[in-house]
Design a protein around this motif. Structure first.
Motif, PDB file in Angstrom:
ATOM      1  N   GLY A  58      23.171  -4.987 -12.449  1.00 57.24           N
ATOM      2  CA  GLY A  58      21.945  -5.640 -12.877  1.00 57.24           C
ATOM      3  C   GLY A  58      21.438  -5.168 -14.222  1.00 57.24           C
ATOM      4  O   GLY A  58      20.533  -5.768 -14.792  1.00 57.24           O
ATOM      5  N   LEU A  59      22.038  -4.105 -14.755  1.00 53.53           N
ATOM      6  CA  LEU A  59      21.558  -3.514 -16.007  1.00 53.53           C
ATOM      7  C   LEU A  59      22.486  -3.710 -17.197  1.00 53.53           C
ATOM      8  O   LEU A  59      22.082  -3.472 -18.329  1.00 53.53           O
ATOM      9  N   VAL A  60      23.728  -4.111 -16.945  1.00 57.83           N
ATOM     10  CA  VAL A  60      24.683  -4.277 -18.043  1.00 57.83           C
ATOM     11  C   VAL A  60      25.316  -5.658 -17.991  1.00 57.83           C
ATOM     12  O   VAL A  60      25.326  -6.313 -16.947  1.00 57.83           O
ATOM     13  N   ASP A  61      25.858  -6.088 -19.115  1.00 50.97           N
ATOM     14  CA  ASP A  61      26.509  -7.402 -19.186  1.00 50.97           C
ATOM     15  C   ASP A  61      28.010  -7.271 -19.419  1.00 50.97           C
ATOM     16  O   ASP A  61      28.625  -8.102 -20.058  1.00 50.97           O
ATOM     17  N   LYS A  62      28.585  -6.214 -18.895  1.00 52.40           N
ATOM     18  CA  LYS A  62      30.011  -5.945 -19.018  1.00 52.40           C
ATOM     19  C   LYS A  62      30.674  -6.059 -17.648  1.00 52.40           C
ATOM     20  O   LYS A  62      30.003  -5.959 -16.623  1.00 52.40           O
ATOM     21  N   PRO A  63      31.998  -6.239 -17.616  1.00 54.86           N
ATOM     22  CA  PRO A  63      32.689  -6.216 -16.328  1.00 54.86           C
ATOM     23  C   PRO A  63      32.537  -4.844 -15.663  1.00 54.86           C
ATOM     24  O   PRO A  63      32.605  -3.816 -16.330  1.00 54.86           O
ATOM     25  N   ILE A  64      32.338  -4.861 -14.362  1.00 57.89           N
ATOM     26  CA  ILE A  64      32.193  -3.624 -13.596  1.00 57.89           C
ATOM     27  C   ILE A  64      33.234  -3.629 -12.496  1.00 57.89           C
ATOM     28  O   ILE A  64      33.393  -4.626 -11.782  1.00 57.89           O
ATOM     29  N   SER A  95      33.578  -6.546  -9.629  1.00 58.70           N
ATOM     30  CA  SER A  95      34.732  -6.679  -8.741  1.00 58.70           C
ATOM     31  C   SER A  95      34.922  -5.335  -8.044  1.00 58.70           C
ATOM     32  O   SER A  95      34.449  -4.308  -8.514  1.00 58.70           O
ATOM     33  N   VAL A  96      35.614  -5.370  -6.919  1.00 55.73           N
ATOM     34  CA  VAL A  96      35.716  -4.195  -6.061  1.00 55.73           C
ATOM     35  C   VAL A  96      37.176  -3.926  -5.735  1.00 55.73           C
ATOM     36  O   VAL A  96      37.921  -4.853  -5.409  1.00 55.73           O
ATOM     37  N   VAL A  97      37.573  -2.660  -5.820  1.00 54.03           N
ATOM     38  CA  VAL A  97      38.891  -2.244  -5.358  1.00 54.03           C
ATOM     39  C   VAL A  97      38.712  -1.547  -4.015  1.00 54.03           C
ATOM     40  O   VAL A  97      37.591  -1.327  -3.562  1.00 54.03           O
ATOM     41  N   SER A 110      41.952  -0.907 -17.827  1.00 55.38           N
ATOM     42  CA  SER A 110      42.836  -0.814 -18.984  1.00 55.38           C
ATOM     43  C   SER A 110      43.282  -2.198 -19.459  1.00 55.38           C
ATOM     44  O   SER A 110      43.326  -2.477 -20.664  1.00 55.38           O
ATOM     45  N   ILE A 111      43.579  -3.067 -18.517  1.00 57.75           N
ATOM     46  CA  ILE A 111      43.940  -4.442 -18.882  1.00 57.75           C
ATOM     47  C   ILE A 111      42.782  -5.118 -19.613  1.00 57.75           C
ATOM     48  O   ILE A 111      42.963  -5.779 -20.632  1.00 57.75           O
ATOM     49  N   ILE A 112      41.569  -4.950 -19.085  1.00 56.03           N
ATOM     50  CA  ILE A 112      40.385  -5.537 -19.725  1.00 56.03           C
ATOM     51  C   ILE A 112      40.203  -4.959 -21.121  1.00 56.03           C
ATOM     52  O   ILE A 112      39.914  -5.693 -22.082  1.00 56.03           O
TER      53      ILE A 112
END
Length: 115
Positions: A58-64, A95-97, A110-112
């Motif tokens: 909710g605080l960042v606009d990057k992939p998590i 996304s979740v692992v 790393s891919i991202i």
């Protein structure tokens, strides 16, 4: 967390490791928010109820990429509580692992980073 850090480094990523910024002491997270927002991708490793991933989402606009951990106190059911919380998050870009899969999180990060 260490598995994600070491994997990311081996794969040639520049990392910034931030620890002890859980939801219970959220002021510590806010103190590191500029660093977190500067990342291209964020790996969030959390146990207990796993809420940290949603908060950061909710605080960042990057992939998590969220990693639930099997360790912690309370009724975390070996990481299942954190996993379910992360899977049910309404935060965009999250996304979740699987439980304790720091390797998978770092590999995907790393891919991202290489896009």
């Amino acid at each position: 967390m260490e598995e994600a850090v070491e994997t990311a480094i081996i794969l040639g990523n520049r990392i910034e490791k931030i620890v002890d910024v859980g939801v219970a002491g959220i002021h510590r997270l806010f103190a590191k928010l500029d660093i977190i927002r500067g990342a291209k991708v964020v790996i969030v490793v959390a146990g207990m109820e796993g809420a940290l991933a949603s908060v950061i989402g909710g605080l960042v606009d990057k992939p998590i990429i969220a990693v639930p951990t099997s360790v912690g106190y309370g009724a975390n059911f070996g990481g299942l509580a954190a996993l379910l919380t992360m899977l049910n998050s309404c935060a965009s870009g999250l996304s979740v692992v699987n439980i304790d899969n720091g390797f998978g999180a770092a590999y995907n990060a790393s891919i991202i980073n290489k896009l």
